[in-house]
Scaffold this active site. Structure first.
Site, PDB file in Angstrom:
ATOM      1  N   ASP A  11      55.913  65.055 -62.779  1.00 32.77           N
ATOM      2  CA  ASP A  11      54.678  64.691 -62.078  1.00 32.77           C
ATOM      3  C   ASP A  11      53.608  64.228 -63.056  1.00 32.77           C
ATOM      4  OD1 ASP A  11      55.933  65.509 -59.714  1.00 32.77           O
ATOM      5  OD2 ASP A  11      55.314  67.579 -60.046  1.00 32.77           O
ATOM      6  N   ASP A  59      58.577  64.757 -68.526  1.00 31.31           N
ATOM      7  CA  ASP A  59      57.893  65.505 -67.489  1.00 31.31           C
ATOM      8  C   ASP A  59      57.997  64.680 -66.202  1.00 31.31           C
ATOM      9  OD1 ASP A  59      55.938  67.340 -66.245  1.00 31.31           O
ATOM     10  OD2 ASP A  59      54.591  65.617 -66.426  1.00 31.31           O
ATOM     11  N   SER A  67      55.516  75.208 -59.789  1.00 28.55           N
ATOM     12  CA  SER A  67      54.991  76.513 -59.390  1.00 28.55           C
ATOM     13  C   SER A  67      54.681  76.584 -57.903  1.00 28.55           C
ATOM     14  CB  SER A  67      53.728  76.847 -60.192  1.00 28.55           C
ATOM     15  OG  SER A  67      52.662  75.974 -59.850  1.00 28.55           O
ATOM     16  N   ARG A  88      58.697  78.309 -68.161  1.00 27.10           N
ATOM     17  CA  ARG A  88      57.532  77.536 -67.750  1.00 27.10           C
ATOM     18  C   ARG A  88      56.829  76.935 -68.964  1.00 27.10           C
ATOM     19  NH1 ARG A  88      53.821  76.657 -63.766  1.00 27.10           N
ATOM     20  NH2 ARG A  88      51.662  76.514 -64.440  1.00 27.10           N
ATOM     21  N   LYS A  89      56.692  75.595 -68.957  1.00 28.58           N
ATOM     22  CA  LYS A  89      55.930  74.956 -70.031  1.00 28.58           C
ATOM     23  C   LYS A  89      54.501  75.488 -70.028  1.00 28.58           C
ATOM     24  CE  LYS A  89      56.995  70.916 -68.263  1.00 28.58           C
ATOM     25  NZ  LYS A  89      57.022  69.456 -67.990  1.00 28.58           N
ATOM     26  N   THR A  99      60.528  70.002 -65.614  1.00 28.63           N
ATOM     27  CA  THR A  99      59.350  70.035 -64.746  1.00 28.63           C
ATOM     28  C   THR A  99      59.006  71.438 -64.281  1.00 28.63           C
ATOM     29  OG1 THR A  99      58.449  69.195 -62.646  1.00 28.63           O
ATOM     30  CG2 THR A  99      60.838  69.451 -62.763  1.00 28.63           C
ATOM     31  N   HIS A 132      58.629  79.119 -61.365  1.00 25.21           N
ATOM     32  CA  HIS A 132      57.790  80.311 -61.489  1.00 25.21           C
ATOM     33  C   HIS A 132      56.308  79.972 -61.564  1.00 25.21           C
ATOM     34  CE1 HIS A 132      61.771  81.350 -63.418  1.00 25.21           C
ATOM     35  NE2 HIS A 132      61.701  82.185 -62.403  1.00 25.21           N
ATOM     36  N   ASP A 191      51.432  62.030 -59.552  1.00 27.65           N
ATOM     37  CA  ASP A 191      51.282  63.467 -59.321  1.00 27.65           C
ATOM     38  C   ASP A 191      50.671  63.708 -57.943  1.00 27.65           C
ATOM     39  OD1 ASP A 191      51.079  66.178 -59.486  1.00 27.65           O
ATOM     40  OD2 ASP A 191      49.525  66.202 -61.031  1.00 27.65           O
ATOM     41  N   CYS A 217      61.448  74.733 -63.562  1.00 23.14           N
ATOM     42  CA  CYS A 217      60.910  76.098 -63.545  1.00 23.14           C
ATOM     43  C   CYS A 217      60.156  76.302 -62.239  1.00 23.14           C
ATOM     44  CB  CYS A 217      59.963  76.327 -64.721  1.00 23.14           C
ATOM     45  SG  CYS A 217      59.104  77.928 -64.625  1.00 23.14           S
TER      46      CYS A 217
END
Length: 257
Positions: A64, A62, A107, A150-151, A104, A141, A70, A139
Site C-alpha cells: 500500500d 511494500d 493490521s 510487523r515492519k 505488507t 498483527h 493506499d 503480517c
C-alpha cells in the site's frame, strides 16, 4: 590507485579501467569493448578488503502506497489501483531475472476491520495487475502485539528471503515510509525509499537511498548493488512532485498500516 589497459580482442578495441583505494576503500572496474561489432560495457563495484559484492537476487515491495494506491484498510479488490510506474518497474526487474515479492503490514485484520479472506482477495487483485510475484509475506498483527513480523521488525523480510532461497544481503526492499527501510536495515537487506505525500520529512532525511519513482528505483537496482551511491534522478521530496503541481506543504495524514 588507478590502472588503465588498452588492447585488441577479436579485432576490436578493448579498454579496462580499475579504480580503487587501498585499505578498504571503494573499488570499481569498468570494461569497454566491441562484441560482434557493437559496444559492450560492464561495471562492477565493491569494497577492497571487504569480500566479494553480493549480487542482487530479489526485490521486495511494500504493497500500500508503493505498488498500489493506499486505500485505508481496503478489502475491496475493485479499489486496487497501481501506483505510477509500478508495471514498468516490475517488468524491468523480471526481465533481468530478479525475483519479486511483496511484504505488507495488514493490521486491519487485528483491528477487526478486515477478514483474512479480504486481504487475500486484494492481494490476488494486485497479483493479477502487477504479478505474478514470487513470494507474498503478510503480517496481520496490530502495533501493540509485539510480533516479529510487523515492519519495522525484520520478520517479513527474513520470511520472504528464506522462501526465495536468498540471503537478505542479496535483497532490496522498496517502500514509501521509514518502517519499510528500517525493516530492511534490521534484516540486513538494502532499502530504497520512493516518497509519496504521506512520507514524513524525517523519513526522507534518514533514507540512505531515495528514488523519485518506481522505474527509477528499478533501474538503479539493475545498475548494481545500491549501497554507497546516489541513485539516478534522485530529487529532494518537494522536487519529486514538480510535474504534479506545487510541492506539498507537509506530509499528508497517515493511518497505521
Amino acid at each position: 590507485m588507478m590502472s588503465i589497459g588498452v588492447g585488441l580482442a577479436g579485432g576490436g578495441p578493448v579498454m579496462s579501467i580499475g579504480v580503487g583505494l587501498a585499505g578498504g576503500g571503494p573499488v570499481m572496474s569498468i570494461g569497454v569493448g566491441l562484441a560482434g561489432g557493437g559496444p559492450v560495457m560492464s561495471v562492477r563495484a565493491g569494497l577492497a578488503g571487504g569480500g566479494p559484492v553480493t549480487p542482487i537476487r530479489a526485490v521486495l515491495f511494500d504493497r500500500d502506497g508503493t505498488l498500489v494506491e493506499d486505500v485505508p484498510y481496503n478489502g475491496d479488490p475493485e479499489l486496487v489501483r497501481p501506483m505510477p510506474g509500478a508495471r514498468e518497474a516490475v517488468d524491468l526487474l523480471r526481465a533481468a531475472g530478479l525475483a519479486t515479492g511483496v511484504v505488507t503490514n495488514q493490521s486491519g485484520v487485528a483491528r477487526s476491520l478486515l477478514a483474512p479472506a479480504d486481504v487475500e482477495r486484494v492481494n490476488a487483485r494486485v497479483d493479477a495487475l502487477l504479478g505474478p510475484f514470487d513470494v507474498w509475506a503478510v503480517c496481520p498483527h496490530g502495533p501493540g502485539e509485539g510480533c516479529p513480523c510487523r515492519k519495522p521488525r525484520p520478520g517479513l523480510i527474513h520470511e520472504a528471503a528464506a522462501r526465495l532461497g536468498a540471503d537478505p544481503a542479496a535483497v532490496v526492499v522498496v517502500g514509501d515510509i521509514g518502517t519499510d527501510l528500517e525493516a530492511a536495515r534490521r534484516a540486513g537487506a538494502h532499502g530504497i525509499l520512493v516518497p509519496t505525500p504521506v512520507t514524513r520529512p524525517e523519513e526522507t532525511a534518514a533514507a540512505g537511498h531515495i528514488a523519485a519513482g518506481l522505474p527509477t528505483a528499478a533501474r538503479a537496482i539493475l545498475a548494481g548493488p545500491p549501497w554507497g551511491r546516489v541513485l539516478a534522478d534522485v530529487r529532494p521530496l518537494p522536487a519529486a512532485y514538480a510535474t504534479d503541481g506545487p510541492p506539498p506543504r507537509g506530509p499528508a495524514p497517515r493511518r497505521a498500516r
